[in-house]
Write a protein that holds these residues in place. Structure first.
Motif, PDB file in Angstrom:
ATOM      1  N   ASN A   9       0.772  -1.233   0.129  1.00 40.33           N
ATOM      2  CA  ASN A   9       0.062  -0.022  -0.052  1.00 40.33           C
ATOM      3  C   ASN A   9       0.880   1.220  -0.160  1.00 40.33           C
ATOM      4  O   ASN A   9       1.989   1.239   0.654  1.00 40.33           O
ATOM      5  N   ARG A  10       0.385   2.094  -1.000  1.00 42.71           N
ATOM      6  CA  ARG A  10       1.092   3.576  -0.941  1.00 42.71           C
ATOM      7  C   ARG A  10       2.401   3.425  -1.393  1.00 42.71           C
ATOM      8  O   ARG A  10       3.307   4.393  -1.303  1.00 42.71           O
ATOM      9  N   GLU A  11       2.695   2.214  -2.045  1.00 38.79           N
ATOM     10  CA  GLU A  11       4.256   2.367  -2.626  1.00 38.79           C
ATOM     11  C   GLU A  11       4.138   2.977  -4.087  1.00 38.79           C
ATOM     12  O   GLU A  11       3.571   2.460  -4.888  1.00 38.79           O
ATOM     13  N   CYS A 148      -5.406  -0.191  -0.607  1.00 40.39           N
ATOM     14  CA  CYS A 148      -6.375  -1.084  -0.693  1.00 40.39           C
ATOM     15  C   CYS A 148      -7.196  -1.164   0.802  1.00 40.39           C
ATOM     16  O   CYS A 148      -6.197  -1.285   1.792  1.00 40.39           O
ATOM     17  N   ASP A 149      -8.142  -1.556   0.907  1.00 33.43           N
ATOM     18  CA  ASP A 149      -9.000  -1.741   2.079  1.00 33.43           C
ATOM     19  C   ASP A 149      -9.707  -2.865   2.189  1.00 33.43           C
ATOM     20  O   ASP A 149     -10.822  -3.057   1.162  1.00 33.43           O
ATOM     21  N   VAL A 150      -9.251  -3.968   2.969  1.00 35.92           N
ATOM     22  CA  VAL A 150     -10.058  -5.232   3.082  1.00 35.92           C
ATOM     23  C   VAL A 150     -10.705  -5.315   4.307  1.00 35.92           C
ATOM     24  O   VAL A 150     -11.227  -6.333   4.657  1.00 35.92           O
ATOM     25  N   ASP A 172      -2.789   5.595   7.839  1.00 37.10           N
ATOM     26  CA  ASP A 172      -3.121   5.808   6.231  1.00 37.10           C
ATOM     27  C   ASP A 172      -2.653   4.593   5.439  1.00 37.10           C
ATOM     28  O   ASP A 172      -1.499   4.376   5.336  1.00 37.10           O
ATOM     29  N   GLY A 173      -3.540   4.111   4.735  1.00 37.33           N
ATOM     30  CA  GLY A 173      -3.230   3.099   3.645  1.00 37.33           C
ATOM     31  C   GLY A 173      -2.958   1.688   4.145  1.00 37.33           C
ATOM     32  O   GLY A 173      -2.747   0.739   3.522  1.00 37.33           O
ATOM     33  N   PRO A 178     -10.114   1.267   7.098  1.00 41.15           N
ATOM     34  CA  PRO A 178     -10.928   1.963   6.134  1.00 41.15           C
ATOM     35  C   PRO A 178     -10.299   3.159   5.671  1.00 41.15           C
ATOM     36  O   PRO A 178      -9.532   3.939   6.446  1.00 41.15           O
ATOM     37  N   ILE A 179     -10.506   3.328   4.301  1.00 41.18           N
ATOM     38  CA  ILE A 179      -9.878   4.563   3.808  1.00 41.18           C
ATOM     39  C   ILE A 179     -10.497   5.699   3.798  1.00 41.18           C
ATOM     40  O   ILE A 179     -11.827   5.525   3.499  1.00 41.18           O
ATOM     41  N   SER A 180      -9.894   6.649   4.371  1.00 38.63           N
ATOM     42  CA  SER A 180     -10.633   8.029   4.781  1.00 38.63           C
ATOM     43  C   SER A 180     -10.206   9.058   3.647  1.00 38.63           C
ATOM     44  O   SER A 180      -9.270   8.807   3.035  1.00 38.63           O
TER      45      SER A 180
END
Length: 548
Positions: A9-11, A148-150, A172-173, A178-180
């Motif tokens: 995430n966030r890469e 990505c949010d699972v 974050d991430g 959950p993605i805000s």
């Protein structure tokens, strides 16, 4: 082997966006190779930060690039076939490779071996010039990141995760959080900042603003048009051009104790490509060999000399300076920082385009004009002269633009050469004007002589003679060839004699042969049917009266 099994995430990635990075199969790039006196550094597949056994990386590339610079090669070529890779490590790799190239004083070229996208294109910006084949793809100047949010999948599976953080942005991430909207906003700011760094790399190397390109990809000639590449050229042609450009200097110079290499991007910032100028030299040389007109050969030779002078100036500007000239170089560098001296700045403001690539004329290898040129209508000659004058004006603007892109001593040398060429070109123009005047006088003399002979023999009327004096030589020759019967006089007026076919009816074999020969003599300007119609009614078809 696959490049990646997962993406963090966030890469942040600088990679062609339409590729599935998880499905990419790859292996490490091949080792360097020496082709003639040119060192080739291969860049293939997706790019990692650190050295990896299953893919290429910026770390491994820096090492191979350094080996190539110190190999004694006259130039180094980055042969790139890559969709890009990670942002991590990219900017530092580009900076380190640029610095190494300047230190060693070796010319660097990049070849888009079908694909140089995103991070791979940033690596191409290390080069002084970029070549691309017609089907090659370059660009995708931008950054992409995913989140990505699972958490909902976890909830459906009855799995609960708790994230314990020390700051509001720490999670974050995280895939289980959950993605805000705030997290997306923060990540967008980071992506925008990384993209701005990418844009600066392209600006420093290519002199263009990449942001309006919207991370698009461009193929072949379109990449050249937007400034992402310098020339459309195949691999073998590129190698031959590089070896030709650097044949005189031989093996690249190595810095000794205080030897300093000039910044190779001085000329590149103004988009003056040595490969492109070399191609123009080859084109002009072929045109000079094929041109048969003496006056045009003088003009082409002047243009060829101008291209060669510009290439020599650029080569001198990109070459390492001996230690004894360091003070002079420093003075020129100071002028560059200030935008050049006052004269440079004034000349930099001169408008101009790239050198004209118009097709130069080609004919048999002779110093004299072909005989057929004497029969060209004056109107067409005047149009041709106007076109040549327009081309000369374009060439002058192009040369002025090339001159304005140079600095310091390189500019002085080019200015001297250009001044001599301008004087030579003016002499050629004067000579061409004299030749044109002589040609026109000769055409008029031939036409007047032919008309006078037919008028004296009683084959045409005085009015016809006056009308013919304003017609092209080829038309006059064809028309007079048909006037084989003398006129007769009745009540003080001259009339055409009553001969077969003159006012209807069929023509004799001799007349048919005469029409065919006259049409051939006119070189397509008159057909047999037109000549027959003119014979029956000269006034209606040509405006040449049968009486006065």
């Amino acid at each position: 082997m696959k490049f990646r099994n997962q993406i963090r995430n966030r890469e942040a990635l600088a990679i062609q966006a339409d590729l599935d990075i998880l499905s990419l199969m790859c292996e490490a790039s091949p080792p360097n190779e020496m082709i003639g006196n040119v060192a080739v550094v291969h860049v293939r597949g997706p790019l990692e930060h650190h050295a990896s056994p299953h893919s290429d990386s910026y770390e491994a590339l820096r090492a191979r690039f350094g080996e190539a610079l110190t190999s004694g090669a006259c130039a180094v070529v980055l042969r790139i076939d890559s969709p890009g890779g990670l942002v991590s490590g990219l900017n530092q790799a580009v900076a380190d490779m640029r610095r190494a190239a300047r230190t060693e004083g070796v010319a660097v070229y990049a070849y888009v071996d079908e694909l140089a996208a995103s991070a791979a294109y940033a690596l191409a910006c290390v080069a002084d010039e970029i070549a691309i084949p017609p089907s090659g793809i370059a660009g995708s100047v931008g950054v992409i990141s995913t989140m990505c949010d699972v958490s909902r999948a976890n909830e459906a599976a009855g799995v609960t995760f708790a994230t314990i953080v020390s700051g509001a942005r720490k999670a974050d991430g995280h895939v289980n959080t959950p993605i805000s909207a705030e997290a997306i906003e923060a990540e967008q700011a980071r992506v925008d900042d990384l993209a701005a760094q990418f844009f600066r790399i392209v600006k420093e190397s290519r002199g263009i603003d990449a942001e309006p390109l919207e991370a698009n990809i461009y193929m072949g000639m379109y990449a050249v048009e937007v400034g992402l590449a310098d020339i459309v050229m195949g691999w073998e042609s590129l190698l031959a051009s590089i070896q030709s450009l650097h044949a005189a200097s031989g093996v690249a110079s190595k810095p000794n104790s205080v030897q300093t290499a000039i910044n190779p991007r001085t000329a590149r910032d103004s988009r003056k490509s040595m490969l492109k100028i070399q191609a123009l030299i080859a084109s002009a040389a072929r045109a000079l060999k094929a041109e048969g007109s003496a006056s045009k050969r003088v003009a082409i030779r002047a243009q060829l000399d101008a291209y060669r002078a510009t290439l020599s100036a650029l080569q001198a500007e990109k070459s390492p300076y001996p230690a004894g000239k360091k003070a002079a170089k420093d003075e020129e560098d100071e002028e560059d920082k200030m935008g050049g001296n006052e004269t440079d700045r004034k000349e930099d403001d001169m408008p101009g385009d790239e050198p004209s690539k118009r097709d130069l004329p080609a004919s048999d290898e002779e110093e004299e004009e072909e005989e057929g040129d004497d029969k060209k209508p004056e109107e067409e000659e005047e149009e041709e002269e106007e076109e040549e004058e327009g081309d000369d004006e374009k060439d002058e603007k192009a040369l002025a633009a090339l001159l304005g892109s140079l600095r310091g001593k390189a500019k002085s040398r080019a200015a001297g050469a250009l001044a001599a060429l301008v004087a030579k070109s003016k002499r050629a123009d004067a000579m061409s004007a004299d030749v044109t005047a002589l040609k026109r006088a000769e055409v008029s003399r031939k036409r007047d002589s032919m008309i006078a002979a037919k008028l004296a023999g009683g084959f045409i009327t005085k009015k016809a003679a006056r009308d013919l004096s304003a017609k092209p030589l080829s038309f006059v020759a064809a028309y007079l060839q048909m006037q084989t019967a003398k006129l007769y006089v009745r009540d003080g007026e001259e009339f055409a004699p009553a001969v077969p076919g003159a006012h209807g009816g069929s023509f004799t074999r001799e007349q048919e042969a005469m029409f065919t020969q006259a049409a051939a003599t006119s070189k397509g300007k008159l057909t047999v049917e037109q000549l027959k119609a003119n014979f029956r009614n000269p006034t209606a078809t040509t405006g040449i009266g049968s009486r006065y």
